[in-house]
Motif scaffolding. Structure first.
Motif, PDB file in Angstrom:
ATOM      1  N   LYS A 109       0.833  -1.209   0.000  1.00 25.20           N
ATOM      2  CA  LYS A 109       0.000   0.000   0.000  1.00 25.20           C
ATOM      3  C   LYS A 109       0.866   1.256   0.000  1.00 25.20           C
ATOM      4  O   LYS A 109       0.620   2.193  -0.774  1.00 25.20           O
ATOM      5  CB  LYS A 109      -0.926   0.003   1.214  1.00 25.20           C
ATOM      6  CG  LYS A 109      -1.840   1.230   1.280  1.00 25.20           C
ATOM      7  CD  LYS A 109      -2.821   1.126   2.451  1.00 25.20           C
ATOM      8  CE  LYS A 109      -3.768   2.330   2.466  1.00 25.20           C
ATOM      9  NZ  LYS A 109      -4.765   2.216   3.559  1.00 25.20           N
ATOM     10  N   GLU A 110       1.878   1.281   0.861  1.00 23.87           N
ATOM     11  CA  GLU A 110       2.761   2.453   0.931  1.00 23.87           C
ATOM     12  C   GLU A 110       3.507   2.659  -0.384  1.00 23.87           C
ATOM     13  O   GLU A 110       3.734   3.791  -0.824  1.00 23.87           O
ATOM     14  CB  GLU A 110       3.747   2.279   2.091  1.00 23.87           C
ATOM     15  CG  GLU A 110       3.077   2.391   3.458  1.00 23.87           C
ATOM     16  CD  GLU A 110       3.967   1.900   4.596  1.00 23.87           C
ATOM     17  OE1 GLU A 110       3.771   2.375   5.727  1.00 23.87           O
ATOM     18  OE2 GLU A 110       4.839   1.041   4.358  1.00 23.87           O
ATOM     19  N   ASN A 111       3.852   1.555  -1.034  1.00 25.98           N
ATOM     20  CA  ASN A 111       4.570   1.655  -2.301  1.00 25.98           C
ATOM     21  C   ASN A 111       3.679   2.136  -3.444  1.00 25.98           C
ATOM     22  O   ASN A 111       4.178   2.717  -4.408  1.00 25.98           O
ATOM     23  CB  ASN A 111       5.228   0.318  -2.661  1.00 25.98           C
ATOM     24  CG  ASN A 111       6.623   0.206  -2.082  1.00 25.98           C
ATOM     25  OD1 ASN A 111       7.548   0.863  -2.544  1.00 25.98           O
ATOM     26  ND2 ASN A 111       6.765  -0.627  -1.053  1.00 25.98           N
ATOM     27  N   GLY A 120       4.539  11.087 -10.725  1.00 27.58           N
ATOM     28  CA  GLY A 120       4.008  12.443 -10.872  1.00 27.58           C
ATOM     29  C   GLY A 120       2.534  12.607 -10.539  1.00 27.58           C
ATOM     30  O   GLY A 120       1.911  13.613 -10.912  1.00 27.58           O
ATOM     31  N   TYR A 121       1.945  11.650  -9.816  1.00 25.73           N
ATOM     32  CA  TYR A 121       0.523  11.718  -9.504  1.00 25.73           C
ATOM     33  C   TYR A 121       0.295  12.150  -8.062  1.00 25.73           C
ATOM     34  O   TYR A 121       1.069  11.803  -7.160  1.00 25.73           O
ATOM     35  CB  TYR A 121      -0.154  10.377  -9.791  1.00 25.73           C
ATOM     36  CG  TYR A 121      -0.142  10.064 -11.258  1.00 25.73           C
ATOM     37  CD1 TYR A 121      -1.104  10.595 -12.116  1.00 25.73           C
ATOM     38  CD2 TYR A 121       0.867   9.284 -11.813  1.00 25.73           C
ATOM     39  CE1 TYR A 121      -1.066  10.345 -13.479  1.00 25.73           C
ATOM     40  CE2 TYR A 121       0.913   9.026 -13.177  1.00 25.73           C
ATOM     41  CZ  TYR A 121      -0.063   9.556 -14.003  1.00 25.73           C
ATOM     42  OH  TYR A 121      -0.009   9.317 -15.350  1.00 25.73           O
ATOM     43  N   SER A 122      -0.779  12.901  -7.842  1.00 31.23           N
ATOM     44  CA  SER A 122      -1.072  13.450  -6.512  1.00 31.23           C
ATOM     45  C   SER A 122      -1.624  12.367  -5.592  1.00 31.23           C
ATOM     46  O   SER A 122      -2.158  11.342  -6.047  1.00 31.23           O
ATOM     47  CB  SER A 122      -2.101  14.578  -6.629  1.00 31.23           C
ATOM     48  OG  SER A 122      -3.362  14.055  -7.028  1.00 31.23           O
ATOM     49  N   GLU A 123      -1.519  12.629  -4.293  1.00 26.36           N
ATOM     50  CA  GLU A 123      -2.059  11.687  -3.307  1.00 26.36           C
ATOM     51  C   GLU A 123      -3.575  11.568  -3.469  1.00 26.36           C
ATOM     52  O   GLU A 123      -4.137  10.473  -3.330  1.00 26.36           O
ATOM     53  CB  GLU A 123      -1.708  12.159  -1.893  1.00 26.36           C
ATOM     54  CG  GLU A 123      -2.180  11.197  -0.818  1.00 26.36           C
ATOM     55  CD  GLU A 123      -1.784  11.629   0.581  1.00 26.36           C
ATOM     56  OE1 GLU A 123      -2.188  10.943   1.545  1.00 26.36           O
ATOM     57  OE2 GLU A 123      -1.079  12.644   0.714  1.00 26.36           O
ATOM     58  N   LYS A 124      -4.231  12.677  -3.774  1.00 23.56           N
ATOM     59  CA  LYS A 124      -5.687  12.660  -3.964  1.00 23.56           C
ATOM     60  C   LYS A 124      -6.075  11.738  -5.118  1.00 23.56           C
ATOM     61  O   LYS A 124      -7.021  10.945  -5.008  1.00 23.56           O
ATOM     62  CB  LYS A 124      -6.190  14.082  -4.240  1.00 23.56           C
ATOM     63  CG  LYS A 124      -7.697  14.196  -4.404  1.00 23.56           C
ATOM     64  CD  LYS A 124      -8.116  15.650  -4.650  1.00 23.56           C
ATOM     65  CE  LYS A 124      -9.627  15.738  -4.845  1.00 23.56           C
ATOM     66  NZ  LYS A 124     -10.056  17.141  -5.106  1.00 23.56           N
ATOM     67  N   PHE A 125      -5.341  11.833  -6.232  1.00 20.86           N
ATOM     68  CA  PHE A 125      -5.617  10.969  -7.390  1.00 20.86           C
ATOM     69  C   PHE A 125      -5.395   9.504  -7.019  1.00 20.86           C
ATOM     70  O   PHE A 125      -6.205   8.632  -7.367  1.00 20.86           O
ATOM     71  CB  PHE A 125      -4.711  11.363  -8.556  1.00 20.86           C
ATOM     72  CG  PHE A 125      -4.835  10.465  -9.755  1.00 20.86           C
ATOM     73  CD1 PHE A 125      -5.829  10.674 -10.709  1.00 20.86           C
ATOM     74  CD2 PHE A 125      -3.967   9.395  -9.937  1.00 20.86           C
ATOM     75  CE1 PHE A 125      -5.954   9.843 -11.800  1.00 20.86           C
ATOM     76  CE2 PHE A 125      -4.086   8.551 -11.038  1.00 20.86           C
ATOM     77  CZ  PHE A 125      -5.080   8.782 -11.973  1.00 20.86           C
TER      78      PHE A 125
END
Length: 242
Positions: A109-111, A120-125
Motif C-alpha cells: 500500500k505504501e509503495n 508524478g501523480y497526486s495523493e488525492k488521485f
C-alpha cells in the motif's frame, strides 16, 4: 497526419569499459594519477532512428546484447545519449526493471503512493484509484505486508497495476508480460489492449514472438546496437525467425 509520440533521431550510446583489471580502489587511484588507466569504448547503440505514433504498439526485438534495454533507458530519460536526441510528447511510464521505484521495507500500500508520486501523480488521485489498483493486483491482504516478502510475481502484479491504472500517455514495457501466472498474463494483455484503444502509446520489448505478433503494429529489429529492420510486425517476425 499521424501524431508522433516518440521521435528517436540519430541516437548513439557509448560506454567506457576499463581496459585494466583493477582489483582495489588503491589500484584505481594509482593508475589514474599515473595516467596508466585505459578504457575500451563500447557503442551499445549506433545511429538509431525511428518514430512511434499515437496509440501504436511498437515492438522491439533483438538478441541479448543487441541494445534493447539501453534504448528503452534512453527513451525513458534514465540515460542521456552520447549522440542524437529523443523527443517524447507525453508523460512516460517506464516498466523496465522488477520493483524499480519501490522501497522494499515499505508495504504494498505504501509503495502504491510512493511509486505513484514518483510517476508524478497526486495523493488525492492515488486515493481515488487505490481500490482499482488493489483489485487488479489481486494482492488482497498482502497489500499490508512489506514487499521484501513478495515473490517476483507479486512484485510485478503490483508494478503493472500501478503503471497501467494511472493511464500514461506512453507506456514502456520490457518483458513484463512474462511474469506471473497465465491468468494474470491474460489479464495484463487485456488491460494493455484496453489502454491502447484509449490512445495510450506502448513501446514493447519481448523475446516472445507470439506476444509481439499479437500485440504490435510495427516492430524494430535491433542488431549489435543498430537498426537491422523496421516494418510491420508479421513481416519482421518472419525474418527474425529465419
Amino acid at each position: 497526419m499521424k501524431e508522433i509520440m516518440i521521435a528517436v533521431k540519430d541516437v548513439s550510446m557509448r560506454f567506457r569499459l576499463s581496459g585494466d583489471r583493477i582489483m582495489s580502489l588503491k589500484e584505481f587511484v594509482t593508475a589514474k594519477i599515473g595516467g596508466k588507466f585505459t578504457y575500451n569504448e563500447f557503442w551499445a547503440l549506433k545511429n538509431v532512428n525511428f518514430e512511434v505514433y499515437k496509440g501504436e504498439v511498437f515492438g522491439i526485438v533483438g538478441r541479448n546484447g543487441s541494445g534493447k534495454s539501453t534504448l528503452l533507458k534512453v527513451i525513458s530519460g534514465i540515460l542521456k545519449p552520447t549522440e542524437g536526441m529523443v523527443k517524447c510528447n507525453g508523460n512516460v511510464v517506464p516498466m523496465l526493471e522488477l520493483g524499480s521505484g519501490f522501497d522494499m521495507d515499505l508495504t504494498g500500500k505504501e509503495n502504491i503512493f510512493l511509486n505513484g508520486a514518483i510517476l508524478g501523480y497526486s495523493e488525492k488521485f492515488l486515493q481515488a484509484e487505490y481500490d482499482k489498483i488493489l483489485d487488479f493486483s489481486e494482492l488482497g491482504q498482502f497489500i499490508d505486508v512489506p514487499i521484501r516478502n513478495y515473490s517476483s510475481g507479486m512484485l510485478m502484479r503490483l508494478a503493472f497495476s500501478i503503471a497501467t491504472m494511472v493511464n500514461p500517455q506512453i507506456l514502456i514495457v520490457d518483458e513484463i508480460l512474462a511474469v506471473g501466472d497465465e491468468a494474470f498474463q491474460k489479464k495484463s494483455r487485456d488491460r494493455m489492449m484496453q489502454m491502447m484503444s484509449g490512445g495510450t502509446t506502448v513501446l514493447f520489448v519481448s523475446h516472445n514472438l507470439t506476444q509481439i505478433r499479437e500485440l504490435c503494429d510495427r516492430v524494430l529489429w535491433l542488431d549489435q546496437g543498430q537498426v537491422h529492420m523496421l516494418g510491420q510486425a508479421e513481416e519482421i517476425c518472419e525474418q527474425y525467425e529465419l
